[in-house]
Design an enzyme around this catalytic site. Structure first.
Site, PDB file in Angstrom:
ATOM      1  CD  GLU A  82      47.910  17.612 -11.551  1.00 17.31           C
ATOM      2  OE1 GLU A  82      49.094  17.293 -11.689  1.00 17.31           O
ATOM      3  OE2 GLU A  82      47.527  18.532 -10.829  1.00 17.31           O
ATOM      4  CB  CYS A  96      38.972  17.805  -6.449  1.00 12.89           C
ATOM      5  SG  CYS A  96      39.194  19.397  -7.185  1.00 12.89           S
ATOM      6  CB  CYS A 103      41.582  27.398 -16.699  1.00 14.24           C
ATOM      7  SG  CYS A 103      40.115  28.428 -16.391  1.00 14.24           S
ATOM      8  CB  CYS A 107      42.029  33.254 -11.435  1.00 16.85           C
ATOM      9  SG  CYS A 107      40.340  33.154 -12.031  1.00 16.85           S
ATOM     10  CB  CYS A 110      44.163  29.806 -10.241  1.00 16.19           C
ATOM     11  SG  CYS A 110      43.799  28.157 -10.872  1.00 16.19           S
ATOM     12  CB  CYS A 326      41.856  24.630  -4.267  1.00 14.94           C
ATOM     13  SG  CYS A 326      40.638  23.650  -3.480  1.00 14.94           S
TER      14      CYS A 326
HETATM   15  N1  SAH Z   1      37.124  27.368 -12.429  1.00 14.97           N
HETATM   16  C1  SAH Z   1      36.281  27.104 -11.328  1.00 14.97           C
HETATM   17  C2  SAH Z   1      36.532  25.762 -10.673  1.00 14.97           C
HETATM   18  C3  SAH Z   1      37.964  25.338 -10.511  1.00 14.97           C
HETATM   19  S1  SAH Z   1      38.912  26.268  -9.362  1.00 14.97           S
HETATM   20  C4  SAH Z   1      36.383  28.225 -10.309  1.00 14.97           C
HETATM   21  O1  SAH Z   1      37.262  29.054 -10.453  1.00 14.97           O
HETATM   22  O2  SAH Z   1      35.543  28.263  -9.422  1.00 14.97           O
HETATM   23  C5  SAH Z   1      38.304  25.638  -7.813  1.00 14.97           C
HETATM   24  C6  SAH Z   1      38.474  26.568  -6.634  1.00 14.97           C
HETATM   25  O3  SAH Z   1      39.858  26.693  -6.255  1.00 14.97           O
HETATM   26  C7  SAH Z   1      37.980  27.982  -6.910  1.00 14.97           C
HETATM   27  O4  SAH Z   1      37.213  28.471  -5.850  1.00 14.97           O
HETATM   28  C8  SAH Z   1      39.296  28.708  -7.047  1.00 14.97           C
HETATM   29  O5  SAH Z   1      39.117  30.070  -6.880  1.00 14.97           O
HETATM   30  C9  SAH Z   1      40.131  28.032  -5.994  1.00 14.97           C
HETATM   31  N2  SAH Z   1      41.561  28.321  -6.085  1.00 14.97           N
HETATM   32  C10 SAH Z   1      42.264  28.620  -7.190  1.00 14.97           C
HETATM   33  N3  SAH Z   1      43.552  28.851  -6.863  1.00 14.97           N
HETATM   34  C11 SAH Z   1      43.654  28.674  -5.521  1.00 14.97           C
HETATM   35  C12 SAH Z   1      44.730  28.753  -4.591  1.00 14.97           C
HETATM   36  N4  SAH Z   1      45.962  29.043  -4.991  1.00 14.97           N
HETATM   37  N5  SAH Z   1      44.479  28.502  -3.292  1.00 14.97           N
HETATM   38  C13 SAH Z   1      43.225  28.163  -2.893  1.00 14.97           C
HETATM   39  N6  SAH Z   1      42.166  28.077  -3.716  1.00 14.97           N
HETATM   40  C14 SAH Z   1      42.386  28.333  -5.014  1.00 14.97           C
HETATM   41 FE1  SF4 Z   2      40.291  28.866 -14.149  1.00 19.83          FE
HETATM   42 FE2  SF4 Z   2      41.744  28.679 -11.922  1.00 19.83          FE
HETATM   43 FE3  SF4 Z   2      40.262  30.831 -12.383  1.00 19.83          FE
HETATM   44 FE4  SF4 Z   2      39.059  28.517 -11.797  1.00 19.83          FE
HETATM   45  S1  SF4 Z   2      40.408  29.685 -10.447  1.00 19.83           S
HETATM   46  S2  SF4 Z   2      38.517  29.962 -13.441  1.00 19.83           S
HETATM   47  S3  SF4 Z   2      40.462  27.083 -12.801  1.00 19.83           S
HETATM   48  S4  SF4 Z   2      42.018  30.166 -13.612  1.00 19.83           S
END
Ligand code: SAH
Ligand code: SF4
Length: 334
Positions: A82, A96, A103, A107, A110, A326
């Site tokens: 996406e 973005c 991934c 996390c 996420c 995000c």
């Molecule tokens: N993997 C990288 C980049 C992609 S995620 C990273 O983790 O930085 C991009 C951003 O979105 C990161 O700062 C991540 O922590 C944030 N993010 C992930 N899940 C989210 C959520 N549910 N609400 C808001 N931000 C979120």
């Molecule tokens: Fe991967 Fe989502 Fe963690 Fe970024 S925030 S490293 S996309 S699992």
């Protein structure tokens, strides 16, 4: 378009203007070789057999009430990724992009993390996201002015392709986006941060920190077991020393998890040498157990940082109604 199409054309001994014709066709949003009528028919056919005009194809698009656009794109092996285009004033748009399909870092907050590992995208699969979005922006007399690697995936696990894609979108022959308007966000993949020190395009580096103590961070982000906070911040300091640039610290505020005044104090202590800029992020619901920090707690958290001389910015959530914000980039139907 420093990619396989130009090298194929060169390899076939085609003149340089053919490469230009392909570039022009892509810039005007032409979707298939068949429609690149500036090329002779036999050349179009030959090309269509060996290389796609676009490496990703829009599959579905959704528009948010705030003007944010989200595309689901298909790769040639059928994976869904996406891209999200966020609308700003004066025809500016932030795109973005995804760097991986899925991934592996998992996390907990996420949506992409719940998909599990996918594969690294190629540099063209990344830069094609930017070209397609720019075509769409142009229809609204706008342009992609900023690109953030905050879509699916961990960009610093895929540095070769990510750096090549950045070179492409930064170059005047590509999209000409200035380096300061390009940000790479990492969950703290330390070898990738070290590689960024030698990357010649001075893009911004953002670290998703999200907690100020290791126990909380490891619970939210398993990558912290591999590189705890001290390790990842010292990598950021090495990067800062080498490049003279500040690192952006992303901090997602989750109610009762990481948003207390004590957390703010710990965060300020970690960052007290002042070489960081803190970006506080609102949580977008992903169906997990977390809740976003309420406004009052967010305000107190920010005030505590200010008291310590850190002046955080607050990132507003955009496109939440279409699951484009995000962390919501799972393979949902658009
Ligand atoms: N993997 C990288 C980049 C992609 S995620 C990273 O983790 O930085 C991009 C951003 O979105 C990161 O700062 C991540 O922590 C944030 N993010 C992930 N899940 C989210 C959520 N549910 N609400 C808001 N931000 C979120
Ligand atoms: Fe991967 Fe989502 Fe963690 Fe970024 S925030 S490293 S996309 S699992």
């Amino acid at each position: 378009m420093k990619d396989d199409i130009s090298s194929i054309l060169k390899g076939w001994g085609e003149p340089a203007y053919r490469i230009k014709q392909v570039e022009d066709a892509r810039r005007t949003g032409i979707r298939s070789w068949e429609d690149v009528t500036t090329l002779p028919k036999d050349l179009r056919e030959k090309l269509s057999e060996v290389v796609p005009l676009w490496t990703v194809t829009p599959d579905a698009v959704a528009e948010s009430t705030d003007g944010t656009l989200k595309w689901r794109l298909r790769t040639h092996d059928g994976l869904a990724i996406e891209s999200v285009l966020i609308k700003h004033a004066r025809g500016r748009r932030t795109l973005c992009v995804s760097s991986q399909a899925g991934c592996a870092l998992g996390c907990k907050f996420c949506a992409t993390g719940t998909m599990g590992p996918g594969r690294d995208l190629t540099s063209r699969e990344i830069s094609d996201q930017a070209y397609l979005a720019n075509d769409a922006a142009r229809e609204a007399d706008a342009r992609v002015s900023n690109v953030v690697f905050m879509g699916m995936g961990e960009p610093l696990q895929n540095t070769a392709a990510v750096f090549d894609a950045v070179r492409e979108i930064h170059s005047p022959e590509g999209l000409g986006i200035s380096a300061r308007q390009i940000a790479i966000s990492t969950a703290g993949w330390v070898p990738g941060i070290d590689e960024m020190m030698d990357f010649e395009v001075p893009v911004r580096l953002a670290l998703s920190l999200h907690a100020a103590d290791d126990a909380t961070r490891s619970q939210l982000m398993p990558v912290n077991n591999r590189w705890p906070i001290a390790n990842v911040l010292s990598a950021c300091r090495r990067y800062g020393d080498r490049t003279g640039r500040r690192v952006f610290i992303e901090y997602l505020l989750l109610e009762e998890i990481n948003d207390s005044v004590a957390d703010a104090k710990r965060l300020a202590e970690l960052l007290r040498d002042g070489r960081f800029h803190v970006n506080l992020i609102e949580y977008n619901a992903t169906g997990g157990p977390y809740r976003g920090s309420p406004q009052e707690r967010r305000r107190r958290f920010a005030e505590e940082l200010e008291r310590a001389g850190l002046y955080p910015s607050m990132r507003r959530s955009r496109g939440a109604d279409i699951a484009a914000a995000c962390g919501q980039l799972a393979n949902s139907p658009a």
